[in-house]
Design a protein around this motif. Sequence first.
Motif, PDB file in Angstrom:
ATOM      1  N   PRO A   1       5.060  -9.502   8.500  1.00  0.00           N
ATOM      2  CA  PRO A   1       4.468 -10.595   7.713  1.00  0.00           C
ATOM      3  C   PRO A   1       3.095 -11.043   8.206  1.00  0.00           C
ATOM      4  CG  PRO A   1       6.341 -11.375   9.011  1.00  0.00           C
ATOM      5  CD  PRO A   1       6.345  -9.896   9.120  1.00  0.00           C
ATOM      6  N   ARG A   2       2.900 -11.104   9.515  1.00  0.00           N
ATOM      7  CA  ARG A   2       1.607 -11.574  10.044  1.00  0.00           C
ATOM      8  C   ARG A   2       0.494 -10.565   9.714  1.00  0.00           C
ATOM      9  NH1 ARG A   2      -0.829 -16.335  11.584  1.00  0.00           N
ATOM     10  NH2 ARG A   2      -2.869 -15.682  12.291  1.00  0.00           N
ATOM     11  N   VAL A   3       0.790  -9.297   9.982  1.00  0.00           N
ATOM     12  CA  VAL A   3      -0.215  -8.255   9.721  1.00  0.00           C
ATOM     13  C   VAL A   3      -0.569  -8.239   8.236  1.00  0.00           C
ATOM     14  CG1 VAL A   3      -0.651  -5.766   9.761  1.00  0.00           C
ATOM     15  CG2 VAL A   3       0.561  -6.846  11.653  1.00  0.00           C
ATOM     16  N   ASP A   4       0.462  -8.281   7.382  1.00  0.00           N
ATOM     17  CA  ASP A   4       0.204  -8.232   5.940  1.00  0.00           C
ATOM     18  C   ASP A   4      -0.587  -9.455   5.485  1.00  0.00           C
ATOM     19  OD1 ASP A   4       1.849  -6.038   6.234  1.00  0.00           O
ATOM     20  OD2 ASP A   4       2.820  -6.317   4.301  1.00  0.00           O
ATOM     21  N   ALA A   5      -0.232 -10.647   6.029  1.00  0.00           N
ATOM     22  CA  ALA A   5      -0.956 -11.867   5.651  1.00  0.00           C
ATOM     23  C   ALA A   5      -2.438 -11.728   6.024  1.00  0.00           C
ATOM     24  CB  ALA A   5      -0.333 -13.069   6.354  1.00  0.00           C
ATOM     25  N   GLU A   6      -2.696 -11.202   7.207  1.00  0.00           N
ATOM     26  CA  GLU A   6      -4.088 -11.056   7.649  1.00  0.00           C
ATOM     27  C   GLU A   6      -4.825  -9.990   6.838  1.00  0.00           C
ATOM     28  OE1 GLU A   6      -3.496 -12.527  12.279  1.00  0.00           O
ATOM     29  OE2 GLU A   6      -4.146 -10.477  11.886  1.00  0.00           O
ATOM     30  N   LEU A   7      -4.128  -8.896   6.543  1.00  0.00           N
ATOM     31  CA  LEU A   7      -4.801  -7.834   5.772  1.00  0.00           C
ATOM     32  C   LEU A   7      -5.112  -8.304   4.346  1.00  0.00           C
ATOM     33  CD1 LEU A   7      -2.874  -4.704   7.075  1.00  0.00           C
ATOM     34  CD2 LEU A   7      -5.306  -5.193   7.388  1.00  0.00           C
ATOM     35  N   LEU A   8      -4.208  -9.073   3.766  1.00  0.00           N
ATOM     36  CA  LEU A   8      -4.483  -9.601   2.414  1.00  0.00           C
ATOM     37  C   LEU A   8      -5.637 -10.612   2.467  1.00  0.00           C
ATOM     38  CD1 LEU A   8      -0.866  -9.979   0.976  1.00  0.00           C
ATOM     39  CD2 LEU A   8      -2.627  -8.322   0.286  1.00  0.00           C
ATOM     40  N   ALA A   9      -5.658 -11.446   3.502  1.00  0.00           N
ATOM     41  CA  ALA A   9      -6.756 -12.412   3.647  1.00  0.00           C
ATOM     42  C   ALA A   9      -8.080 -11.670   3.822  1.00  0.00           C
ATOM     43  CB  ALA A   9      -6.488 -13.333   4.831  1.00  0.00           C
TER      44      ALA A   9
ATOM     45  N   ARG B   1       7.649  -7.758  -3.021  1.00  0.00           N
ATOM     46  CA  ARG B   1       7.751  -6.458  -2.355  1.00  0.00           C
ATOM     47  C   ARG B   1       6.911  -5.368  -3.017  1.00  0.00           C
ATOM     48  NH1 ARG B   1      11.941  -7.038   1.459  1.00  0.00           N
ATOM     49  NH2 ARG B   1      11.038  -5.180   2.401  1.00  0.00           N
ATOM     50  N   VAL B   2       5.851  -5.797  -3.734  1.00  0.00           N
ATOM     51  CA  VAL B   2       4.831  -4.822  -4.137  1.00  0.00           C
ATOM     52  C   VAL B   2       4.166  -4.331  -2.846  1.00  0.00           C
ATOM     53  CG1 VAL B   2       2.663  -4.484  -5.408  1.00  0.00           C
ATOM     54  CG2 VAL B   2       4.424  -6.026  -6.311  1.00  0.00           C
ATOM     55  N   PRO B   3       3.984  -3.012  -2.664  1.00  0.00           N
ATOM     56  CA  PRO B   3       3.406  -2.534  -1.398  1.00  0.00           C
ATOM     57  C   PRO B   3       2.024  -3.130  -1.139  1.00  0.00           C
ATOM     58  CG  PRO B   3       4.248  -0.701  -2.711  1.00  0.00           C
ATOM     59  CD  PRO B   3       4.315  -1.905  -3.583  1.00  0.00           C
ATOM     60  N   LEU B   4       1.776  -3.419   0.119  1.00  0.00           N
ATOM     61  CA  LEU B   4       0.476  -3.959   0.531  1.00  0.00           C
ATOM     62  C   LEU B   4      -0.674  -3.094  -0.003  1.00  0.00           C
ATOM     63  CD1 LEU B   4      -1.076  -5.906   2.582  1.00  0.00           C
ATOM     64  CD2 LEU B   4      -1.017  -3.929   4.116  1.00  0.00           C
ATOM     65  N   GLN B   5      -0.492  -1.768   0.096  1.00  0.00           N
ATOM     66  CA  GLN B   5      -1.587  -0.863  -0.281  1.00  0.00           C
ATOM     67  C   GLN B   5      -1.835  -0.859  -1.789  1.00  0.00           C
ATOM     68  OE1 GLN B   5       1.036  -0.217   1.603  1.00  0.00           O
ATOM     69  NE2 GLN B   5       0.429   0.758   3.517  1.00  0.00           N
ATOM     70  N   HIS B   6      -0.825  -1.206  -2.585  1.00  0.00           N
ATOM     71  CA  HIS B   6      -1.074  -1.327  -4.030  1.00  0.00           C
ATOM     72  C   HIS B   6      -1.892  -2.579  -4.318  1.00  0.00           C
ATOM     73  CE1 HIS B   6       2.039   1.558  -5.978  1.00  0.00           C
ATOM     74  NE2 HIS B   6       1.541   2.066  -4.868  1.00  0.00           N
TER      75      HIS B   6
ATOM     76  N   VAL C   1      -5.231   4.332  -3.441  1.00  0.00           N
ATOM     77  CA  VAL C   1      -3.843   4.582  -3.853  1.00  0.00           C
ATOM     78  C   VAL C   1      -3.431   3.544  -4.887  1.00  0.00           C
ATOM     79  CG1 VAL C   1      -3.049   5.666  -1.706  1.00  0.00           C
ATOM     80  CG2 VAL C   1      -2.960   3.175  -1.929  1.00  0.00           C
ATOM     81  N   GLY C   2      -2.355   3.840  -5.595  1.00  0.00           N
ATOM     82  CA  GLY C   2      -1.852   2.908  -6.598  1.00  0.00           C
ATOM     83  C   GLY C   2      -0.648   3.519  -7.282  1.00  0.00           C
TER      84      GLY C   2
END
Length: 294
Positions: A25-33, A68-73, A87-88
């Motif tokens: 969750p932390r990594v994903d939150a930072e990557l989305l930010a 739960r949509v993938p981060l990379q999408h 990717v998509g």
Amino acid sequence: MTRQPLRLAVLEAERILTDAGVASPRVDAELLAAHVVGVPRGRLPMVPLVDPPVVEALRTLVSRRAERVPLQHLTGTAAMGAIEVAVGPGVFIPRPETEVMLAWGLAALDGVAKPLVVDLCTGCGALALAVAHARPDAQVHAVERDAVALSWARRNADARAAAGDTPVVLYAGDIADSGLLTALDGLAHLVLCNPPYVPLGARLPPEVALYDPPAAVFAGADGLAVIPHVVRTGTRLLREGGSIAIEHDESQAMAVPAQLAARRVLTDVADHADLTGRPRFATARRATFNPHLR
Ligand SMILES: C[S@@+](CC[C@H](N)C(=O)[O-])C[C@H]1O[C@@H](n2cnc3c(N)ncnc32)[C@H](O)[C@@H]1O
């Protein structure tokens, strides 16, 4: 418009993603930010305050990630080696685990001038394009059976060529086809393959089960249905001294090396772990190019 602390928006995002069961969750939150702000993740501390629309944009992405949509999408990109690829929907998302096999393959090319490399099952083209980026003198060929995946690979190949990398040659084809790439028989210094290898019916996280194409993930009851084709085609393409690397599931650390070892022309069969210590890919070297020996 009152500017708001980005740190608080990231904390809120982390809490939402934790509640949703997202693995990191932390990594994903930072990557989305970082994606919303338009900076690399490491530079987030340099952005203390953001405008409210930025916080809103982050909330929107976080709520989709919580579904739960993938981060990379959501970011539209995935990393492989020193490059990023687009990717998509409709294409397998390259995984960090595969970067260990990429590094092994690049090391196998050390000291080889103008190597010829083939990526079987290329998906979005990540492995082939990462090799072409790391080795501008290489001639890289890549095969994909699925038309949608191939269209992502073409898009990525065009982008990397426009960025100055040596163009990769893409083929629409089935690696089970004995007529595939026969013009390259006995010429490859390196064959890489990250095939489908998950046993049918395996329990998978929603990001994989709902978004990776099933044909990119599953390979029969034991997950090994594609491996014989990889071994047969890969061996045929290798020159004497050339190397092959095949990614596999951690439950297949005996079965995949055994299929390589069963070929008399292959030697130095080994299995390798990924960065988490799990058995992840098998390798071998072609001892001789005698077309009569198998
Ligand atoms: C696990 S994905 C790997 C994609 C890419 N190499 C990566 O690491 O991101 C496997 C890919 O192999 C393709 N594929 C499956 N069976 C194939 C076959 N028989 N011939 C060619 N490609 C195949 C799938 O469409 C999918 O894109």
